[in-house]
Design a protein around this motif. Sequence first.
Motif, PDB file in Angstrom:
ATOM      1  N   GLY A  88      -7.173 -16.908 -14.725  1.00 11.29           N
ATOM      2  CA  GLY A  88      -7.969 -15.369 -14.450  1.00 11.29           C
ATOM      3  C   GLY A  88      -8.483 -15.443 -12.898  1.00 11.29           C
ATOM      4  N   ASN A  89      -8.874 -16.417 -11.998  1.00 15.14           N
ATOM      5  CA  ASN A  89      -9.090 -16.305 -11.053  1.00 15.14           C
ATOM      6  C   ASN A  89      -7.962 -15.888  -9.943  1.00 15.14           C
ATOM      7  OD1 ASN A  89     -11.856 -16.885 -11.271  1.00 15.14           O
ATOM      8  ND2 ASN A  89     -11.547 -19.112 -11.028  1.00 15.14           N
ATOM      9  N   LEU A  90      -6.688 -16.627 -10.371  1.00 19.52           N
ATOM     10  CA  LEU A  90      -5.510 -16.057  -9.793  1.00 19.52           C
ATOM     11  C   LEU A  90      -5.003 -14.755  -9.890  1.00 19.52           C
ATOM     12  CD1 LEU A  90      -3.054 -17.055  -8.063  1.00 19.52           C
ATOM     13  CD2 LEU A  90      -1.782 -17.828 -10.095  1.00 19.52           C
ATOM     14  N   VAL A  91      -5.473 -14.184 -11.231  1.00 21.99           N
ATOM     15  CA  VAL A  91      -4.868 -12.600 -11.225  1.00 21.99           C
ATOM     16  C   VAL A  91      -6.156 -11.880 -10.557  1.00 21.99           C
ATOM     17  CG1 VAL A  91      -5.143 -10.817 -12.955  1.00 21.99           C
ATOM     18  CG2 VAL A  91      -3.944 -13.153 -13.649  1.00 21.99           C
ATOM     19  N   GLY A  92      -7.154 -12.414 -10.400  1.00 22.99           N
ATOM     20  CA  GLY A  92      -8.352 -11.598  -9.522  1.00 22.99           C
ATOM     21  C   GLY A  92      -7.811 -11.699  -8.177  1.00 22.99           C
ATOM     22  N   PHE A  93      -7.597 -13.014  -7.566  1.00 22.68           N
ATOM     23  CA  PHE A  93      -7.237 -12.883  -6.223  1.00 22.68           C
ATOM     24  C   PHE A  93      -5.996 -12.095  -6.016  1.00 22.68           C
ATOM     25  CE2 PHE A  93      -9.403 -17.261  -5.925  1.00 22.68           C
ATOM     26  CZ  PHE A  93     -10.478 -16.758  -4.701  1.00 22.68           C
ATOM     27  N   SER A  94      -5.194 -11.974  -6.876  1.00 21.52           N
ATOM     28  CA  SER A  94      -4.037 -11.111  -6.590  1.00 21.52           C
ATOM     29  C   SER A  94      -4.245  -9.564  -6.589  1.00 21.52           C
ATOM     30  CB  SER A  94      -2.729 -11.334  -7.588  1.00 21.52           C
ATOM     31  OG  SER A  94      -2.457 -12.834  -7.771  1.00 21.52           O
ATOM     32  N   LEU A  95      -4.909  -9.304  -7.314  1.00 17.08           N
ATOM     33  CA  LEU A  95      -5.161  -7.799  -7.520  1.00 17.08           C
ATOM     34  C   LEU A  95      -6.067  -7.538  -6.357  1.00 17.08           C
ATOM     35  CD1 LEU A  95      -5.997  -7.459 -11.518  1.00 17.08           C
ATOM     36  CD2 LEU A  95      -4.133  -6.472 -10.161  1.00 17.08           C
ATOM     37  N   LEU A  96      -7.212  -8.121  -5.974  1.00 14.05           N
ATOM     38  CA  LEU A  96      -7.780  -7.794  -4.993  1.00 14.05           C
ATOM     39  C   LEU A  96      -6.962  -7.820  -3.712  1.00 14.05           C
ATOM     40  CD1 LEU A  96     -10.751  -7.417  -3.695  1.00 14.05           C
ATOM     41  CD2 LEU A  96     -10.871 -10.008  -3.377  1.00 14.05           C
ATOM     42  N   GLY A  97      -6.202  -8.886  -3.399  1.00 15.65           N
ATOM     43  CA  GLY A  97      -5.275  -8.885  -2.298  1.00 15.65           C
ATOM     44  C   GLY A  97      -4.247  -7.605  -2.353  1.00 15.65           C
ATOM     45  N   GLY A  98      -3.948  -7.236  -3.508  1.00 20.37           N
ATOM     46  CA  GLY A  98      -2.916  -6.057  -3.660  1.00 20.37           C
ATOM     47  C   GLY A  98      -3.646  -4.639  -3.206  1.00 20.37           C
ATOM     48  N   MET A  99      -5.014  -4.727  -3.822  1.00 22.03           N
ATOM     49  CA  MET A  99      -5.706  -3.493  -3.337  1.00 22.03           C
ATOM     50  C   MET A  99      -6.092  -3.410  -1.667  1.00 22.03           C
ATOM     51  SD  MET A  99      -8.336  -2.685  -6.515  1.00 22.03           S
ATOM     52  CE  MET A  99      -8.933  -4.599  -6.455  1.00 22.03           C
ATOM     53  N   VAL A 100      -6.417  -4.335  -1.217  1.00 21.81           N
ATOM     54  CA  VAL A 100      -6.967  -4.506   0.104  1.00 21.81           C
ATOM     55  C   VAL A 100      -5.542  -4.686   0.979  1.00 21.81           C
ATOM     56  CG1 VAL A 100      -7.767  -6.044   1.929  1.00 21.81           C
ATOM     57  CG2 VAL A 100      -8.837  -6.101  -0.159  1.00 21.81           C
ATOM     58  N   SER A 101      -4.333  -5.135   0.419  1.00 28.17           N
ATOM     59  CA  SER A 101      -3.364  -4.931   1.270  1.00 28.17           C
ATOM     60  C   SER A 101      -2.809  -3.410   1.324  1.00 28.17           C
ATOM     61  CB  SER A 101      -2.132  -5.818   0.530  1.00 28.17           C
ATOM     62  OG  SER A 101      -1.074  -5.575   1.280  1.00 28.17           O
ATOM     63  N   GLY A 102      -2.994  -2.853   0.122  1.00 27.56           N
ATOM     64  CA  GLY A 102      -2.588  -1.437   0.150  1.00 27.56           C
ATOM     65  C   GLY A 102      -3.366  -0.342   1.024  1.00 27.56           C
ATOM     66  N   ALA A 103      -4.714  -0.755   0.803  1.00 29.84           N
ATOM     67  CA  ALA A 103      -5.561   0.075   1.707  1.00 29.84           C
ATOM     68  C   ALA A 103      -5.110  -0.218   3.400  1.00 29.84           C
ATOM     69  CB  ALA A 103      -7.097  -0.452   1.661  1.00 29.84           C
ATOM     70  N   CYS A 104      -4.982  -1.315   3.707  1.00 33.98           N
ATOM     71  CA  CYS A 104      -4.749  -1.551   5.197  1.00 33.98           C
ATOM     72  C   CYS A 104      -3.240  -0.964   5.522  1.00 33.98           C
ATOM     73  CB  CYS A 104      -4.463  -3.261   5.167  1.00 33.98           C
ATOM     74  SG  CYS A 104      -5.747  -4.212   5.427  1.00 33.98           S
ATOM     75  N   VAL A 105      -2.084  -1.112   4.720  1.00 35.29           N
ATOM     76  CA  VAL A 105      -0.930  -0.407   4.888  1.00 35.29           C
ATOM     77  C   VAL A 105      -0.990   0.981   4.831  1.00 35.29           C
ATOM     78  CG1 VAL A 105       1.208   0.164   3.943  1.00 35.29           C
ATOM     79  CG2 VAL A 105       0.499  -2.059   3.804  1.00 35.29           C
ATOM     80  N   SER A 106      -1.877   1.714   4.070  1.00 37.13           N
ATOM     81  CA  SER A 106      -2.254   3.094   4.079  1.00 37.13           C
ATOM     82  C   SER A 106      -3.153   3.523   5.302  1.00 37.13           C
ATOM     83  CB  SER A 106      -3.095   3.472   2.726  1.00 37.13           C
ATOM     84  OG  SER A 106      -2.549   3.262   1.643  1.00 37.13           O
ATOM     85  N   PHE A 107      -4.146   2.586   6.029  1.00 38.84           N
ATOM     86  CA  PHE A 107      -4.679   3.130   7.033  1.00 38.84           C
ATOM     87  C   PHE A 107      -3.733   3.061   8.228  1.00 38.84           C
ATOM     88  CE2 PHE A 107      -7.331   2.029  10.596  1.00 38.84           C
ATOM     89  CZ  PHE A 107      -8.139   2.988  10.699  1.00 38.84           C
ATOM     90  N   ASN A 108      -2.927   1.945   8.385  1.00 41.85           N
ATOM     91  CA  ASN A 108      -1.958   1.637   9.421  1.00 41.85           C
ATOM     92  C   ASN A 108      -1.167   3.188   9.421  1.00 41.85           C
ATOM     93  OD1 ASN A 108      -2.741  -0.543  10.671  1.00 41.85           O
ATOM     94  ND2 ASN A 108      -1.391  -1.998   9.422  1.00 41.85           N
ATOM     95  N   GLY A 109      -0.656   3.513   8.185  1.00 41.49           N
ATOM     96  CA  GLY A 109      -0.007   4.669   8.039  1.00 41.49           C
ATOM     97  C   GLY A 109      -0.653   6.021   8.723  1.00 41.49           C
ATOM     98  N   TRP A 110      -1.692   6.157   8.434  1.00 41.81           N
ATOM     99  CA  TRP A 110      -2.817   7.145   8.815  1.00 41.81           C
ATOM    100  C   TRP A 110      -2.881   6.986  10.487  1.00 41.81           C
ATOM    101  CZ3 TRP A 110      -7.721   7.042  10.823  1.00 41.81           C
ATOM    102  CH2 TRP A 110      -8.192   8.376  10.989  1.00 41.81           C
ATOM    103  N   ALA A 111      -3.378   5.751  10.990  1.00 42.06           N
ATOM    104  CA  ALA A 111      -3.445   5.657  12.266  1.00 42.06           C
ATOM    105  C   ALA A 111      -2.001   5.720  13.009  1.00 42.06           C
ATOM    106  CB  ALA A 111      -3.848   4.151  12.437  1.00 42.06           C
ATOM    107  N   MET A 112      -0.943   5.512  12.472  1.00 38.48           N
ATOM    108  CA  MET A 112       0.282   5.687  13.043  1.00 38.48           C
ATOM    109  C   MET A 112       0.590   7.351  13.214  1.00 38.48           C
ATOM    110  SD  MET A 112       4.018   3.733  11.912  1.00 38.48           S
ATOM    111  CE  MET A 112       3.152   2.260  11.837  1.00 38.48           C
ATOM    112  N   LYS A 113       0.370   7.900  12.088  1.00 34.96           N
ATOM    113  CA  LYS A 113       0.400   9.616  12.303  1.00 34.96           C
ATOM    114  C   LYS A 113      -0.319  10.019  13.103  1.00 34.96           C
ATOM    115  CE  LYS A 113       0.366  13.458   9.383  1.00 34.96           C
ATOM    116  NZ  LYS A 113       0.271  13.984   7.842  1.00 34.96           N
ATOM    117  N   LYS A 114      -1.549   9.644  13.377  1.00 33.60           N
ATOM    118  CA  LYS A 114      -2.514  10.031  14.390  1.00 33.60           C
ATOM    119  C   LYS A 114      -2.325   9.668  15.944  1.00 33.60           C
ATOM    120  CE  LYS A 114      -5.223  12.447  11.681  1.00 33.60           C
ATOM    121  NZ  LYS A 114      -5.331  13.937  11.858  1.00 33.60           N
TER     122      LYS A 114
END
Length: 345
Positions: free
Chosen positions: A245-271
Motif C-alpha cells: 500500500g505504501n509503495l503504491v502510494g509513493f508511486s502515485l505521488l511520485g508520478g503526479m509530482v513528476s508529471g507536474a514537474c515535466v509540465s512546468f518545464n514544458g511551460w517554462a521552455m515555451k516561455k
Amino acid sequence: MKKEMIEEVVIVGGLVMVQFVYAGNSLLMSYLMSLGLGPFTIVIFSTFATFLILSPFAILFERKQWPKELSARLIGKLVLISFAGVTLFQSLFLEGIRLTSPAMATAMPNLAPGLIFFIAWIVRLEKMDMKCVYSKLKILGTLLCVFGALTMSLMHSASIIQDEKDNASIFVFDRDRVVGCIYLLGAVFVLSTNVVLQASTLAEFPAPISLSAITALIGVLITMLVQLLQNESGKVLTRSLISIGNLVGFSLLGGMVSGACVSFNGWAMKKRGPVMVSMFSPFATVISVGFSVLTLGESICLGSVGGMALMFIGLYLVLWAKGKEGFSQIESFECEFDAKKPLLS
C-alpha cells in the motif's frame, strides 16, 4: 511590465522548486532501496503510475495526433525507447544511487547535454561547423563535462589511508563506489542516446504525452519480464520493510509530482526556451549535496567539488554556445520534437 515581472518570478521560482523535487526524488529512491526494495520493483511501480497518470491526458489532448497506422519500424522504435528509457536507464540509475550517493546521482545527468550533442552530431541530427567558434565551444564543453564526471567519480570513490610501515599515504578505491559511478555514467549515456531516438520518433509520432505513456507501459512489461527471468518476482517484496500500500502510494505521488514537474518545464521552455530551463539543472546537485550532508551525514571532498565545478562549466559552455547560435528561442513546445531541428536548441 508588472505582469512580465510576476511571470519571470514564477518561472525562476518554479524552476528552482523543480530542482528541489529532483534532488528529493534521489534521496527518496535511496531511502526506499535502503528498506529492501530492488531497483526493478521501484521501476515497475513508478513507471506504471506514470502510465496511469499520463494516459487520460494523452487521450484528451493528443488523440487526433496519433498515427493512423503503426509501422514495424515505429513499433521497433517504441520498444527500443521503452527498454532503454525505462528498464535500462532507470535500473542503472537506481543501482548507481544505491552504490554511491544521491548527490553523485544528481550530478551525473549534467553530462547529458554534451553527450546528446555528440550523439546527435554522429547521427546528423545536430550540426557542427569546425570553423565556427560556438561549435568549438560545444566540443570543449562536452570534454569538460566528461573530464569533470571522471574526476568526480574517482575522487568520490577514493579514500586515503596511512601506511604504518612506510608512514606514507595511500589512495584506496572503494570498489562499490567505482562500480556505482560506472552504472551512473552508463545510465546517462543510455539517457542521452534515448533522447536522440525520441527526437527522431516524434517526427513519426507527434504526440509527446502519448509517446511517454505508451513507452511507460511497454517499459513496465519489459521490466517485469526481466525481473521474472532473474527469479526476483516475489523476492524483493518479501524482503522489503515497506508495504504494498505504501509503495503504491509513493508511486502515485511520485508520478503526479513528476508529471507536474515535466509540465512546468514544458511551460517554462515555451516561455523562455530550453537553454534557460537547462541552466537550472546543476541546482539539483547542489541541493542534493546539502541534503546528503545534513540528513545522511555524508562528507564531500574537495576533489569531488572540483569535478562538479568542471562539469557545470562544461554544461554552461554547451548551453551558452547553443544560445549564441540563435536556436534558443522557440515558437512552441511542440517544435522541440522536430527531428530536423538541432536537439539542444
